[in-house]
Design a protein around this motif. Structure first.
Motif, PDB file in Angstrom:
ATOM      1  N   LEU A 171     -25.529  30.235  32.889  1.00  9.91           N
ATOM      2  CA  LEU A 171     -24.447  30.860  33.662  1.00  9.91           C
ATOM      3  C   LEU A 171     -23.935  29.926  34.749  1.00  9.91           C
ATOM      4  O   LEU A 171     -22.722  29.866  35.009  1.00  9.91           O
ATOM      5  CB  LEU A 171     -24.934  32.178  34.260  1.00  9.91           C
ATOM      6  N   THR A 195     -27.704  39.190  36.358  1.00 16.00           N
ATOM      7  CA  THR A 195     -28.749  38.368  35.735  1.00 16.00           C
ATOM      8  C   THR A 195     -29.749  37.906  36.788  1.00 16.00           C
ATOM      9  O   THR A 195     -30.968  37.958  36.583  1.00 16.00           O
ATOM     10  CB  THR A 195     -28.138  37.150  35.023  1.00 16.00           C
ATOM     11  N   ASN A 197     -20.176  40.509  37.075  1.00 19.56           N
ATOM     12  CA  ASN A 197     -20.750  41.341  36.011  1.00 19.56           C
ATOM     13  C   ASN A 197     -21.762  40.612  35.129  1.00 19.56           C
ATOM     14  O   ASN A 197     -22.466  41.262  34.344  1.00 19.56           O
ATOM     15  CB  ASN A 197     -19.631  41.891  35.118  1.00 19.56           C
ATOM     16  N   GLN A 198     -21.825  39.296  35.249  1.00 23.14           N
ATOM     17  CA  GLN A 198     -22.788  38.543  34.450  1.00 23.14           C
ATOM     18  C   GLN A 198     -23.778  37.779  35.319  1.00 23.14           C
ATOM     19  O   GLN A 198     -24.987  38.005  35.238  1.00 23.14           O
ATOM     20  CB  GLN A 198     -22.043  37.581  33.510  1.00 23.14           C
ATOM     21  N   PHE A 199     -23.299  36.894  36.171  1.00 17.40           N
ATOM     22  CA  PHE A 199     -24.217  36.107  36.995  1.00 17.40           C
ATOM     23  C   PHE A 199     -25.014  36.977  37.965  1.00 17.40           C
ATOM     24  O   PHE A 199     -26.253  36.896  38.003  1.00 17.40           O
ATOM     25  CB  PHE A 199     -23.449  35.035  37.770  1.00 17.40           C
ATOM     26  N   ASP A 201     -15.329  38.612  36.224  1.00 19.15           N
ATOM     27  CA  ASP A 201     -16.337  39.170  35.323  1.00 19.15           C
ATOM     28  C   ASP A 201     -17.566  38.274  35.265  1.00 19.15           C
ATOM     29  O   ASP A 201     -18.705  38.760  35.306  1.00 19.15           O
ATOM     30  CB  ASP A 201     -15.743  39.342  33.924  1.00 19.15           C
ATOM     31  N   LEU A 202     -17.361  36.964  35.179  1.00 21.76           N
ATOM     32  CA  LEU A 202     -18.484  36.046  35.049  1.00 21.76           C
ATOM     33  C   LEU A 202     -19.378  36.085  36.286  1.00 21.76           C
ATOM     34  O   LEU A 202     -20.610  36.089  36.180  1.00 21.76           O
ATOM     35  CB  LEU A 202     -17.983  34.629  34.812  1.00 21.76           C
ATOM     36  N   GLN A 214     -28.503  45.629  38.332  1.00 19.39           N
ATOM     37  CA  GLN A 214     -27.396  46.339  38.960  1.00 19.39           C
ATOM     38  C   GLN A 214     -27.921  47.319  40.010  1.00 19.39           C
ATOM     39  O   GLN A 214     -28.975  47.957  39.796  1.00 19.39           O
ATOM     40  CB  GLN A 214     -26.598  47.121  37.913  1.00 19.39           C
ATOM     41  N   ARG A 229     -21.647  27.560  33.106  1.00 20.11           N
ATOM     42  CA  ARG A 229     -20.367  28.211  32.799  1.00 20.11           C
ATOM     43  C   ARG A 229     -19.499  28.355  34.047  1.00 20.11           C
ATOM     44  O   ARG A 229     -18.265  28.230  33.974  1.00 20.11           O
ATOM     45  CB  ARG A 229     -20.624  29.590  32.180  1.00 20.11           C
ATOM     46  N   ASP A 273     -31.806  46.094  35.135  1.00 24.01           N
ATOM     47  CA  ASP A 273     -30.700  45.304  34.625  1.00 24.01           C
ATOM     48  C   ASP A 273     -30.030  44.480  35.712  1.00 24.01           C
ATOM     49  O   ASP A 273     -29.023  43.805  35.460  1.00 24.01           O
ATOM     50  CB  ASP A 273     -29.660  46.201  33.934  1.00 24.01           C
ATOM     51  N   THR A 276     -12.242  32.581  30.319  1.00 23.73           N
ATOM     52  CA  THR A 276     -13.151  33.554  30.926  1.00 23.73           C
ATOM     53  C   THR A 276     -12.625  34.025  32.276  1.00 23.73           C
ATOM     54  O   THR A 276     -12.160  33.220  33.098  1.00 23.73           O
ATOM     55  CB  THR A 276     -14.550  32.930  31.108  1.00 23.73           C
ATOM     56  N   ALA A 315     -31.211  31.410  30.924  1.00 23.54           N
ATOM     57  CA  ALA A 315     -29.990  32.189  31.096  1.00 23.54           C
ATOM     58  C   ALA A 315     -29.309  31.902  32.426  1.00 23.54           C
ATOM     59  O   ALA A 315     -28.082  31.689  32.455  1.00 23.54           O
ATOM     60  CB  ALA A 315     -30.292  33.680  30.950  1.00 23.54           C
TER      61      ALA A 315
END
Length: 272
Positions: A7, A132, A127-129, A123-124, A268, A10, A266, A119, A3
């Motif tokens: 990312l 993670t 909120n994602q990378f 956010d990438l 966060q 991406r 998570d 994208t 994962a």
């Protein structure tokens, strides 16, 4: 590790509609500032001295972004200022991660299949990378916190310097230990593994194009491959503070002392 690698790929593929030329500019500028190979870019670079100056300072020493540089950048970038700052972070730090992976003998970031025009980079990244990486648990919490605090000081992030992660405190992290981060080579509270990690952190931040092979070997002697990979990504995740620092948005949540928080399962942060 699939994962995080996905990312990272991406991130390399980002080329948002309307920002392709600016993206090319910050990718070329950041790499020239650090001596690293730039991320590929779609199309020619924009000719924007204010964005170029901001990106160069962002990559070289974000704590020294001046009010004049910030104001000129915001005036030029307009409504896209936040997105362009995040793209600058990607341009700055993904090549550093690749340099770290190379010297550690870890698999490289896979090439992207094509350009991603849709994208949202904000956010990438945020909120994602970032979550993670925050959810990774190969490293022990004290080492993770020691690495985070080193980056906080190196980038002079006021918010990051004011925070203390609760799991690390419960696992033996102390203020006297954290004070020793600034003199880690002579510290009696930080162990050899911490010193190896901090040397690597400093190299990624200040000399990413010239990471000594013996430094990398020292890191690998203390950390497994998953731990070394996580540590590398932790440096990038922590360096997202450069976004706030560069924009002057890194004020702490407390007026004095430090604030305890938890890094949730998570990835966060959980406050209060």
């Amino acid at each position: 590790m699939d994962a995080p690698y996905e990312l990272l790929t991406r991130l390399t593929a980002l080329s948002p509609h309307g920002l392709g030329e600016v993206n090319a500019l910050v990718r070329a500028t950041c790499a020239a500032s650090t001596g690293l190979t730039p991320l590929a870019a779609e199309g020619a670079a924009a000719d924007d001295p204010a964005v170029r100056d901001f990106a160069e300072q962002f990559a070289t020493d974000v704590a020294s972004v001046s009010a004049a540089q910030r104001e000129a950048f915001l005036a030029s970038a307009g409504k896209d200022a936040f997105a362009i700052t995040v793209l600058t972070f990607v341009a700055d730090f993904v090549p550093r991660v690749q340099a770290g992976l190379d010297v550690l003998g870890l698999p490289p970031i896979p090439d992207a299949d094509g350009w991603d025009h849709d994208t949202d980079p904000i956010d990438l990244v945020l909120n994602q990378f970032a979550p993670t990486v925050g959810a990774m648990r190969a490293l022990d919490p004290v080492t993770t916190e020691v690495v985070r605090l080193r980056g906080a000081v190196q980038h002079d992030c006021r918010l990051c310097r004011s925070l203390r992660e609760g799991t690390a405190l419960d696992a033996g992290g102390t203020e006297s230990m954290y004070d020793d981060i600034e003199r880690y080579e002579t510290s009696t509270q930080l162990d050899d593994g911490h010193r190896a990690a901090l040397r690597y952190v400093d190299a990624l931040i200040w000399t990413p194009a010239d990471i000594d092979a013996s430094l990398a070997a020292g890191l690998r002697s203390h950390f497994t491959e998953p731990e070394a990979f996580e540590l590398t990504l932790d440096v990038m995740r922590n360096a997202a503070n450069k976004i706030a620092v560069s924009l002057g948005a890194d004020a702490p949540r407390v007026t004095e002392g430090t604030e305890r928080y938890l890094l949730g399962v998570d990835g966060q942060p959980v406050y209060g």
